[in-house]
Design a protein around this motif. Structure first.
Motif, PDB file in Angstrom:
ATOM      1  N   ARG A 121      -0.674  -6.508   4.858  1.00 41.86           N
ATOM      2  CA  ARG A 121       0.756  -6.192   4.241  1.00 41.86           C
ATOM      3  C   ARG A 121       0.812  -6.988   3.210  1.00 41.86           C
ATOM      4  NH1 ARG A 121       4.459  -2.901   6.326  1.00 41.86           N
ATOM      5  NH2 ARG A 121       5.895  -3.927   5.858  1.00 41.86           N
TER       6      ARG A 121
ATOM      7  N   SER B  26       5.475  -4.330   1.981  1.00 41.74           N
ATOM      8  CA  SER B  26       5.159  -3.198   1.882  1.00 41.74           C
ATOM      9  C   SER B  26       3.665  -2.917   2.400  1.00 41.74           C
ATOM     10  CB  SER B  26       4.908  -2.767   0.343  1.00 41.74           C
ATOM     11  OG  SER B  26       4.153  -1.680  -0.190  1.00 41.74           O
ATOM     12  N   ASP B  27       3.427  -1.807   2.751  1.00 42.95           N
ATOM     13  CA  ASP B  27       2.110  -1.453   3.198  1.00 42.95           C
ATOM     14  C   ASP B  27       1.141  -1.204   2.044  1.00 42.95           C
ATOM     15  OD1 ASP B  27       2.506  -1.465   6.066  1.00 42.95           O
ATOM     16  OD2 ASP B  27       3.439   0.759   6.077  1.00 42.95           O
ATOM     17  N   ASP B  28       1.405  -0.588   0.947  1.00 45.53           N
ATOM     18  CA  ASP B  28       0.577  -0.145   0.117  1.00 45.53           C
ATOM     19  C   ASP B  28       0.540  -1.093  -1.174  1.00 45.53           C
ATOM     20  OD1 ASP B  28       3.007   0.620  -0.950  1.00 45.53           O
ATOM     21  OD2 ASP B  28       2.510   2.912  -1.018  1.00 45.53           O
TER      22      ASP B  28
END
Length: 375
Positions: A56, A79-81
């Motif tokens: 992450r 955030s994941d992306d």
């Protein structure tokens, strides 16, 4: 092998200095904007970013709820992306009070992880200035008055502050905060002394020769005795993060696009070719209205002796081009990267735009190193 960006490619930027564009701006820029909470309703910019072992992205934003006084705080998002961020906490994770003054401002976090612990370098002004943006250049700013607070007399000579009318008890000092969980931070130590304005302090992400190392930019280290005619990049070492060696000059302005000053931007990245250091160069465009332009340059420093510059770009790698990089609430014509992380060979560059919002651009890491090696 070059790795394509992990999102749709935006239209190509104009060529800088005859070279093809290197960084691709994210089509959703700016990816982080002000609002939502009172302490960030005016601006959010100049973040630190971690890509942790859990995959992450963790972003630490510099924010302000107003310009007068310009109290700044540090908020946390994740955030994941690496593109779509949400707040971890509705409150700032680091505040002026935590640095020592409820009247102050904490600014420009850069973050690193070493041996399982998290480190944040930050700039600190004990008494927040008040600012009046002009829309054409550096804001008109002045010392704020706080009820019941006695202050040192203004410096009418320009002296140690390098700003006529500034007060000697309000130099921008740089410190280190630490955390064991990414969320709860506490002040650990000061890198710089309170009697000089010294910011852009950036901790290397690993020890060098068994010692901690930081880049820094003391504003008053200018003149023949310092070997530079403008604010420059310096380096200091420490055995314990508390006591630091006298700074050694690393690099000074050499090109027209950085004639005002230079300073470190994101934390250095170890590569086989050396420490990749992306830095900001400031050019004076029109001194009458304090119009300056912030661009991005790059250099490679020796892995064992980072005071040795192995390569450096003569042309800027990136400059303000998009609308959100040229016009904003606080100061126009500014890109100011303060974070870079590498994922699957791609360099994610996070940068403040016009001291107003946060944007993202990417480039293949090997292409960035190759461009710097070309000079």
């Amino acid at each position: 092998m070059a790795v394509p960006p992990p999102f749709p490619v935006a239209p190509a930027s104009p060529i800088i200095g005859g070279m093809e564009p290197l960084f691709v701006r994210h089509p959703e820029n700016p990816i982080v904007v002000p609002g939502l909470y009172d302490w960030r309703r005016a601006v959010t910019f100049n973040p630190g970013v971690l890509l942790d072992d859990d995959g992450r992205f963790y972003l630490y934003e510099r924010t302000a709820g107003q310009f007068r006084p310009f109290h700044c705080y540090i908020g946390m998002m994740e955030s994941d992306d690496g593109v779509h961020f949400v707040h971890t906490s509705p409150e700032p994770v680091f505040t002026p009070e935590m640095a020592g003054s409820m009247y102050g401002s904490v600014q420009d976090p850069r973050v690193a992880k070493m041996d399982g612990r998290y480190y944040m370098t930050y700039a600190f002004r004990p008494y927040a200035w008040s600012s009046h943006p002009t829309g054409v250049g550096v804001p008109e700013s002045h010392e704020s008055e706080f009820p019941g607070v006695e202050r040192a007399a203004p410096d009418t000579t320009g002296g140690s502050a390098n700003v006529q009318g500034a007060r000697p008890d309000n130099m921008t000092r740089s410190g280190i905060a630490v955390s064991d969980d990414r969320v709860h931070w506490k002040h650990l130590s000061w890198v710089t002394t309170p009697d000089i304005d010294d910011r852009d302090v950036i901790l290397f992400p690993e020890k060098i020769g068994g010692r901690y190392a930081v880049l820094r930019r003391p504003l008053s280290y200018v003149g023949p005795e310092y070997g530079t005619t403008g604010p420059s990049m310096w380096l200091s070492y420490s055995d314990d993060l508390h006591d630091w060696t006298d700074p050694v000059l690393v690099a000074k302005a050499e090109f027209a696009w950085e004639d005002n000053r230079i300073g470190g931007s994101p934390p250095p990245i170890r590569t086989d070719a050396g420490w990749l250091v992306l830095y900001h160069g400031v050019q004076t465009i029109d001194a009458r209205v304090k119009h300056v332009r912030y661009r991005l340059g790059g250099m490679l420093l020796d892995l064992e002796d980072p005071t040795r510059v192995l390569a450096r770009t003569a042309e800027a790698l990136m400059e303000p081009e998009a609308y959100y990089e040229r016009f904003g609430a606080y100061i126009p014509d500014v890109i100011f990267p303060t974070a870079n992380v590498v994922k699957d060979g791609t360099l994610y560059l996070y940068y403040g735009v016009c001291d107003t919002a946060i944007a993202l651009a990417t480039a293949p890491l090997d292409a960035v190193v190759e461009r710097v090696l070309r000079g």
